[in-house]
Design a protein around this motif. Structure first.
Motif, PDB file in Angstrom:
ATOM      1  N   LYS A  48      30.471  59.574   9.431  1.00 19.09           N
ATOM      2  CA  LYS A  48      30.784  59.596  10.879  1.00 19.09           C
ATOM      3  C   LYS A  48      30.461  60.842  11.529  1.00 19.09           C
ATOM      4  O   LYS A  48      29.806  60.864  12.567  1.00 19.09           O
ATOM      5  N   ALA A  49      30.368  62.092  10.748  1.00 19.84           N
ATOM      6  CA  ALA A  49      29.597  63.302  11.239  1.00 19.84           C
ATOM      7  C   ALA A  49      28.346  63.146  11.601  1.00 19.84           C
ATOM      8  O   ALA A  49      27.935  63.688  12.529  1.00 19.84           O
ATOM      9  N   ARG A  50      27.517  62.832  10.471  1.00 17.39           N
ATOM     10  CA  ARG A  50      26.399  62.332  10.993  1.00 17.39           C
ATOM     11  C   ARG A  50      25.875  61.418  12.125  1.00 17.39           C
ATOM     12  O   ARG A  50      24.953  61.648  12.801  1.00 17.39           O
ATOM     13  N   GLN A  51      26.716  60.454  12.371  1.00 16.16           N
ATOM     14  CA  GLN A  51      26.406  59.445  13.160  1.00 16.16           C
ATOM     15  C   GLN A  51      27.172  60.019  14.842  1.00 16.16           C
ATOM     16  O   GLN A  51      27.188  59.312  15.549  1.00 16.16           O
ATOM     17  N   LYS A  52      27.924  61.268  14.571  1.00 12.73           N
ATOM     18  CA  LYS A  52      28.535  61.668  15.924  1.00 12.73           C
ATOM     19  C   LYS A  52      29.655  60.814  16.085  1.00 12.73           C
ATOM     20  O   LYS A  52      29.984  60.705  17.534  1.00 12.73           O
ATOM     21  N   LEU A  53      30.162  60.183  15.198  1.00 10.20           N
ATOM     22  CA  LEU A  53      31.402  59.060  15.561  1.00 10.20           C
ATOM     23  C   LEU A  53      32.792  59.925  15.462  1.00 10.20           C
ATOM     24  O   LEU A  53      32.928  60.890  15.032  1.00 10.20           O
ATOM     25  N   PRO A  54      33.669  59.549  16.414  1.00 13.66           N
ATOM     26  CA  PRO A  54      35.081  60.262  16.238  1.00 13.66           C
ATOM     27  C   PRO A  54      35.881  59.871  14.999  1.00 13.66           C
ATOM     28  O   PRO A  54      35.473  58.998  14.324  1.00 13.66           O
ATOM     29  N   ALA A  55      36.557  61.060  14.654  1.00  9.08           N
ATOM     30  CA  ALA A  55      37.068  60.869  13.212  1.00  9.08           C
ATOM     31  C   ALA A  55      38.471  60.059  13.390  1.00  9.08           C
ATOM     32  O   ALA A  55      38.722  59.383  12.237  1.00  9.08           O
ATOM     33  N   SER A  56      38.947  59.552  14.623  1.00  9.19           N
ATOM     34  CA  SER A  56      39.909  58.619  14.545  1.00  9.19           C
ATOM     35  C   SER A  56      39.580  57.220  15.099  1.00  9.19           C
ATOM     36  O   SER A  56      38.466  57.325  16.198  1.00  9.19           O
ATOM     37  N   ASP A  57      40.149  55.995  14.697  1.00 12.89           N
ATOM     38  CA  ASP A  57      39.822  54.829  15.327  1.00 12.89           C
ATOM     39  C   ASP A  57      41.047  54.193  15.349  1.00 12.89           C
ATOM     40  O   ASP A  57      41.603  53.442  14.546  1.00 12.89           O
ATOM     41  N   PRO A  58      41.727  54.302  16.538  1.00 12.77           N
ATOM     42  CA  PRO A  58      43.051  53.868  16.823  1.00 12.77           C
ATOM     43  C   PRO A  58      42.953  52.458  16.851  1.00 12.77           C
ATOM     44  O   PRO A  58      44.048  51.924  15.960  1.00 12.77           O
ATOM     45  N   GLY A  59      42.226  51.494  17.272  1.00 13.42           N
ATOM     46  CA  GLY A  59      42.005  50.371  17.025  1.00 13.42           C
ATOM     47  C   GLY A  59      42.127  49.650  15.760  1.00 13.42           C
ATOM     48  O   GLY A  59      42.885  48.954  15.137  1.00 13.42           O
ATOM     49  N   ARG A  60      41.397  50.202  14.684  1.00 10.83           N
ATOM     50  CA  ARG A  60      41.307  50.014  13.210  1.00 10.83           C
ATOM     51  C   ARG A  60      42.693  50.230  12.661  1.00 10.83           C
ATOM     52  O   ARG A  60      43.322  49.697  12.027  1.00 10.83           O
ATOM     53  N   GLU A  61      42.953  51.590  13.087  1.00 12.63           N
ATOM     54  CA  GLU A  61      44.211  51.938  12.437  1.00 12.63           C
ATOM     55  C   GLU A  61      45.486  51.176  12.769  1.00 12.63           C
ATOM     56  O   GLU A  61      46.421  50.720  12.011  1.00 12.63           O
ATOM     57  N   GLU A  62      45.471  50.570  13.997  1.00 13.50           N
ATOM     58  CA  GLU A  62      46.628  49.620  14.496  1.00 13.50           C
ATOM     59  C   GLU A  62      46.415  48.291  13.460  1.00 13.50           C
ATOM     60  O   GLU A  62      47.395  47.665  13.266  1.00 13.50           O
ATOM     61  N   ARG A  63      45.260  47.854  13.247  1.00 13.65           N
ATOM     62  CA  ARG A  63      45.101  46.534  12.702  1.00 13.65           C
ATOM     63  C   ARG A  63      45.427  46.890  11.314  1.00 13.65           C
ATOM     64  O   ARG A  63      45.989  45.965  10.709  1.00 13.65           O
ATOM     65  N   GLN A  64      45.176  47.923  10.675  1.00 16.29           N
ATOM     66  CA  GLN A  64      45.741  48.352   9.554  1.00 16.29           C
ATOM     67  C   GLN A  64      47.047  48.469   9.136  1.00 16.29           C
ATOM     68  O   GLN A  64      47.641  48.076   8.051  1.00 16.29           O
ATOM     69  N   ILE A  65      47.725  49.032  10.055  1.00 19.30           N
ATOM     70  CA  ILE A  65      49.136  49.052  10.024  1.00 19.30           C
ATOM     71  C   ILE A  65      49.924  47.519  10.045  1.00 19.30           C
ATOM     72  O   ILE A  65      50.681  47.465   9.257  1.00 19.30           O
ATOM     73  N   THR A  66      49.349  46.681  11.085  1.00 16.23           N
ATOM     74  CA  THR A  66      49.843  45.500  11.039  1.00 16.23           C
ATOM     75  C   THR A  66      49.627  44.578   9.844  1.00 16.23           C
ATOM     76  O   THR A  66      50.558  43.953   9.320  1.00 16.23           O
ATOM     77  N   ARG A  67      48.280  44.909   9.244  1.00 14.60           N
ATOM     78  CA  ARG A  67      48.254  44.143   8.009  1.00 14.60           C
ATOM     79  C   ARG A  67      48.858  44.612   6.961  1.00 14.60           C
ATOM     80  O   ARG A  67      49.585  43.792   6.011  1.00 14.60           O
ATOM     81  N   LEU A  68      49.015  45.977   6.737  1.00 12.72           N
ATOM     82  CA  LEU A  68      49.964  46.669   5.595  1.00 12.72           C
ATOM     83  C   LEU A  68      51.327  46.358   5.746  1.00 12.72           C
ATOM     84  O   LEU A  68      52.022  45.964   4.643  1.00 12.72           O
ATOM     85  N   ARG A  69      51.969  46.360   7.141  1.00 13.83           N
ATOM     86  CA  ARG A  69      53.396  45.960   7.220  1.00 13.83           C
ATOM     87  C   ARG A  69      53.475  44.255   6.765  1.00 13.83           C
ATOM     88  O   ARG A  69      54.364  44.248   6.222  1.00 13.83           O
ATOM     89  N   GLU A  70      52.516  43.424   7.127  1.00 15.23           N
ATOM     90  CA  GLU A  70      52.534  41.816   6.588  1.00 15.23           C
ATOM     91  C   GLU A  70      52.504  41.903   5.045  1.00 15.23           C
ATOM     92  O   GLU A  70      53.554  41.348   4.539  1.00 15.23           O
ATOM     93  N   LEU A  71      51.744  42.547   4.621  1.00 17.58           N
ATOM     94  CA  LEU A  71      51.731  42.710   2.941  1.00 17.58           C
ATOM     95  C   LEU A  71      52.779  43.480   2.338  1.00 17.58           C
ATOM     96  O   LEU A  71      53.098  42.821   1.404  1.00 17.58           O
ATOM     97  N   ALA A  72      53.355  44.440   3.075  1.00 19.05           N
ATOM     98  CA  ALA A  72      54.647  44.969   2.479  1.00 19.05           C
ATOM     99  C   ALA A  72      55.904  43.817   2.507  1.00 19.05           C
ATOM    100  O   ALA A  72      56.473  43.742   1.507  1.00 19.05           O
ATOM    101  N   ALA A  73      55.875  43.249   3.718  1.00 16.91           N
ATOM    102  CA  ALA A  73      57.003  42.075   3.780  1.00 16.91           C
ATOM    103  C   ALA A  73      56.794  41.217   2.734  1.00 16.91           C
ATOM    104  O   ALA A  73      57.780  40.787   1.987  1.00 16.91           O
ATOM    105  N   GLU A  74      55.595  40.637   2.641  1.00 20.23           N
ATOM    106  CA  GLU A  74      55.281  39.656   1.528  1.00 20.23           C
ATOM    107  C   GLU A  74      55.731  39.992  -0.029  1.00 20.23           C
ATOM    108  O   GLU A  74      55.772  39.549  -0.836  1.00 20.23           O
TER     109      GLU A  74
END
Length: 111
Positions: A48-74
């Motif tokens: 990310k630093a080499r490509q000058k991309l932001p440190a955070s990716d809120p969209g991915r973070e939200e998708r991961q939270i949703t996915r892991l909440r579902e995995l946790a419930a299962e």
């Protein structure tokens, strides 16, 4: 009945010791898994630093939270706990990525 009490008392500590041994093994596995995860996210931070991309990716973070909440419930794990745990990890990853980006910027501007 009274003769059975000492026998049961001797078994309980052994059972407890067995559970604790398993917990110790699981704790060690968690630490190793987290270390491997952070080694990988370190590489992501460098990319990310080499490509000058932001440190955070809120969209991915939200998708991961949703996915892991579902995995946790299962899995019978409290989804709220899973979300808090993931958010803690992600916050650390973002902090590391910001540090990597700052270091990259300092070193890149000096060359």
């Amino acid at each position: 009945m009274a003769a059975e009490m000492p026998h049961m008392a001797a078994e309980i500590p052994q059972e407890l010791e067995s559970y604790r041994h398993t917990i110790d093994n699981l704790d060690a596995a968690l630490i190793h898994i987290l270390a491997e995860r952070f080694r990988c996210t370190q590489q992501v931070g460098l990319l990310k630093a080499r490509q000058k991309l932001p440190a955070s990716d809120p969209g991915r973070e939200e998708r991961q939270i949703t996915r892991l909440r579902e995995l946790a419930a299962e899995s019978g794990l409290d989804p709220v706990f899973a979300e808090k745990f993931l958010k803690f990890i992600v916050a650390e990853v973002i902090r590391h990525h910001e540090e990597i980006a700052a270091d990259h910027e300092e070193n890149g501007s000096a060359s």
